[in-house]
Design a protein around this motif. Structure first.
Motif, PDB file in Angstrom:
ATOM      1  N   ALA A  69       0.644   4.273  -2.777  1.00 17.36           N
ATOM      2  CA  ALA A  69       0.463   5.685  -2.419  1.00 17.36           C
ATOM      3  C   ALA A  69       1.567   6.538  -3.034  1.00 17.36           C
ATOM      4  O   ALA A  69       1.307   7.634  -3.548  1.00 17.36           O
ATOM      5  CB  ALA A  69       0.448   5.837  -0.898  1.00 17.36           C
TER       6      ALA A  69
ATOM      7  N   PRO B 147      -7.046   0.602   0.025  1.00 21.12           N
ATOM      8  CA  PRO B 147      -6.483   0.950  -1.284  1.00 21.12           C
ATOM      9  C   PRO B 147      -6.409  -0.279  -2.189  1.00 21.12           C
ATOM     10  O   PRO B 147      -6.345  -1.424  -1.720  1.00 21.12           O
ATOM     11  CB  PRO B 147      -5.079   1.459  -0.948  1.00 21.12           C
ATOM     12  CG  PRO B 147      -5.100   1.757   0.512  1.00 21.12           C
ATOM     13  CD  PRO B 147      -6.085   0.808   1.120  1.00 21.12           C
TER      14      PRO B 147
ATOM     15  N   ALA C 227      -9.593  -2.913  -4.616  1.00 21.28           N
ATOM     16  CA  ALA C 227      -9.901  -1.865  -3.643  1.00 21.28           C
ATOM     17  C   ALA C 227     -11.224  -2.172  -2.948  1.00 21.28           C
ATOM     18  O   ALA C 227     -12.091  -2.869  -3.486  1.00 21.28           O
ATOM     19  CB  ALA C 227      -9.979  -0.510  -4.337  1.00 21.28           C
TER      20      ALA C 227
ATOM     21  N   PHE D 136       0.813  -1.212   0.000  1.00 20.77           N
ATOM     22  CA  PHE D 136       0.000   0.000   0.000  1.00 20.77           C
ATOM     23  C   PHE D 136       0.852   1.270   0.000  1.00 20.77           C
ATOM     24  O   PHE D 136       0.492   2.271  -0.630  1.00 20.77           O
ATOM     25  CB  PHE D 136      -0.934  -0.012   1.207  1.00 20.77           C
ATOM     26  CG  PHE D 136      -1.889  -1.174   1.211  1.00 20.77           C
ATOM     27  CD1 PHE D 136      -2.759  -1.397   0.158  1.00 20.77           C
ATOM     28  CD2 PHE D 136      -1.914  -2.055   2.284  1.00 20.77           C
ATOM     29  CE1 PHE D 136      -3.647  -2.462   0.163  1.00 20.77           C
ATOM     30  CE2 PHE D 136      -2.792  -3.136   2.298  1.00 20.77           C
ATOM     31  CZ  PHE D 136      -3.649  -3.344   1.238  1.00 20.77           C
ATOM     32  N   ASP D 137       1.977   1.268   0.705  1.00 12.16           N
ATOM     33  CA  ASP D 137       2.833   2.457   0.712  1.00 12.16           C
ATOM     34  C   ASP D 137       3.361   2.755  -0.682  1.00 12.16           C
ATOM     35  O   ASP D 137       3.415   3.917  -1.111  1.00 12.16           O
ATOM     36  CB  ASP D 137       4.007   2.263   1.679  1.00 12.16           C
ATOM     37  CG  ASP D 137       3.591   2.327   3.137  1.00 12.16           C
ATOM     38  OD1 ASP D 137       2.476   2.819   3.422  1.00 12.16           O
ATOM     39  OD2 ASP D 137       4.375   1.884   4.000  1.00 12.16           O
TER      40      ASP D 137
ATOM     41  N   GLY E  87      -6.588   3.401  -6.476  1.00 16.94           N
ATOM     42  CA  GLY E  87      -6.703   4.561  -5.617  1.00 16.94           C
ATOM     43  C   GLY E  87      -6.740   4.175  -4.155  1.00 16.94           C
ATOM     44  O   GLY E  87      -6.586   3.003  -3.793  1.00 16.94           O
ATOM     45  N   ALA E  88      -6.965   5.181  -3.309  1.00 19.42           N
ATOM     46  CA  ALA E  88      -6.933   4.991  -1.863  1.00 19.42           C
ATOM     47  C   ALA E  88      -8.161   4.272  -1.330  1.00 19.42           C
ATOM     48  O   ALA E  88      -8.200   3.879  -0.164  1.00 19.42           O
ATOM     49  CB  ALA E  88      -6.787   6.345  -1.169  1.00 19.42           C
TER      50      ALA E  88
END
Length: 343
Positions: A103, A158, A153, A99-100, A120-121
């Motif tokens: 992002a 995310p 997602a 996830f990092d 996306g988030a």
């Protein structure tokens, strides 16, 4: 009004390509002059980015997953230098480093002025379309993937915009394409679908392509197979590879590819019955629709994509012409490019 959209398939800037970028490589080192010129001739450029843009994260903990692709943050600037306007992240590598890293990918691309779709988030952000504009034409871009399910997602998680296309076009995707059509002059749907290294699209992909056009898409441009497939009216079933360091399939030749340039213009919808399994090629209400396709044959080395010449050009021409003939699509050769007339 008309707009020309450059379209490229699987663009993997990790591993050996990442090493070139990390050593200071720029767009001119990664892409030959004719490739850069073709991209620059388009009004918009959309591609499938099959890697994370990050220097953080850990490999995704999926048993049996073999490949993890990550490229340095400088890659975002290289894509911008090449003229890329939007990338889809709906694919099986968007979360390779967690996830990092996803992002970071979104942040680095945004800082470089590149729009993103397909991830996306959260669920709403992953499914959201983007509207690009050039020459007075508004093009909405929708990105989805039919695999892998563990990257999907959720409202508070995310990930990617997952669509089960084997069962047809899901209702939420039909609705999203409809909303995109209402917000723009034309809709491009770019799905990551089907298995790797196949000579032609599976039947469910062909059915889904028809469903997406029926939902309001003017153009469907797919990817995932790593080799290009034939085109029907308004449908590029698979665009093949654009940049990579993959092992070369001895028969399907994923080291040879195509950069597509599709011109969309206003006018009445095209008529005529398509070949079995081919998309009908109608834009709702005679709105902006694809009228011409040009494709530049490519040779893909390790971290270097150049225009094809000689035997390589002939191989791409013959393979593409045969693949397109399965959909009743005629291919001509003009000034070193492969051309399909949809006017």
């Amino acid at each position: 009004m008309a707009v020309t959209v450059a379209l490229a398939g699987d663009t993997m800037l990790g591993r050996g390509v990442a090493a070139r970028i990390g050593a200071g490589g720029r767009a001119r080192e990664l892409f030959g002059p004719e490739v850069r010129a073709a991209a620059a001739s388009a009004d918009l450029f959309v591609l499938n980015l099959e890697c994370c843009v990050s220097d953080r994260g850990e490999p995704w903990p999926e048993p049996g997953k073999l490949f993890f692709f990550r490229t340095p943050p400088a890659a975002a600037g290289i894509l911008a230098e090449l003229g890329v306007d939007c990338v889809t992240l709906a694919n099986n590598h968007a979360l390779d480093y967690g996830f990092d890293a996803l992002a970071d990918t979104l942040a680095h691309l945004a800082a470089a002025g590149i729009r993103t779709v397909g991830a996306g988030a959260g669920l709403e952000a992953a499914r959201r379309f983007e509207v690009l504009e050039a020459g007075g034409v508004r093009l909405a871009v929708v990105g989805v993937a039919d695999h892998p399910p563990d990257f999907a997602a959720a409202p508070d998680r995310p990930g990617t915009a997952l669509a089960d296309l084997r069962s047809g076009v899901p209702e939420w995707l039909e609705a999203e394409v409809g909303r995109a059509a209402a917000a723009a002059d034309a809709v491009l749907v770019t799905p990551h679908w089907g298995p790797n290294m196949t000579a032609r699209p599976p039947r469910y992909v062909r059915r889904a392509a028809c469903g997406l056009l029926d939902a309001g898409a003017a153009l469907v441009a797919g990817h995932s197979a790593h080799v290009f497939h034939g085109v029907a009216h308004g449908v590029l079933h698979d665009m093949g590879d654009f940049a990579d360091d993959y092992a070369v399939h001895p028969v399907l030749r994923n080291d040879l590819g195509l950069l597509f340039l599709v011109t969309l213009a206003g006018g009445a919808p095209a008529e005529g019955a398509p070949a079995e399994g081919a998309a009908p090629g109608r834009a709702p209400g005679g709105r902006t629709r694809p009228v011409r396709l040009e494709a530049l044959p490519l040779v893909l080395g390790t971290g270097r994509t150049e225009a094809a010449r000689g035997e390589a050009w002939e191989w791409v021409h013959d393979r593409f012409a045969r693949a397109c003939s399965e959909f009743g699509t005629a291919v001509a050769a003009e000034d070193g490019r492969l051309v399909v007339d949809w006017s």
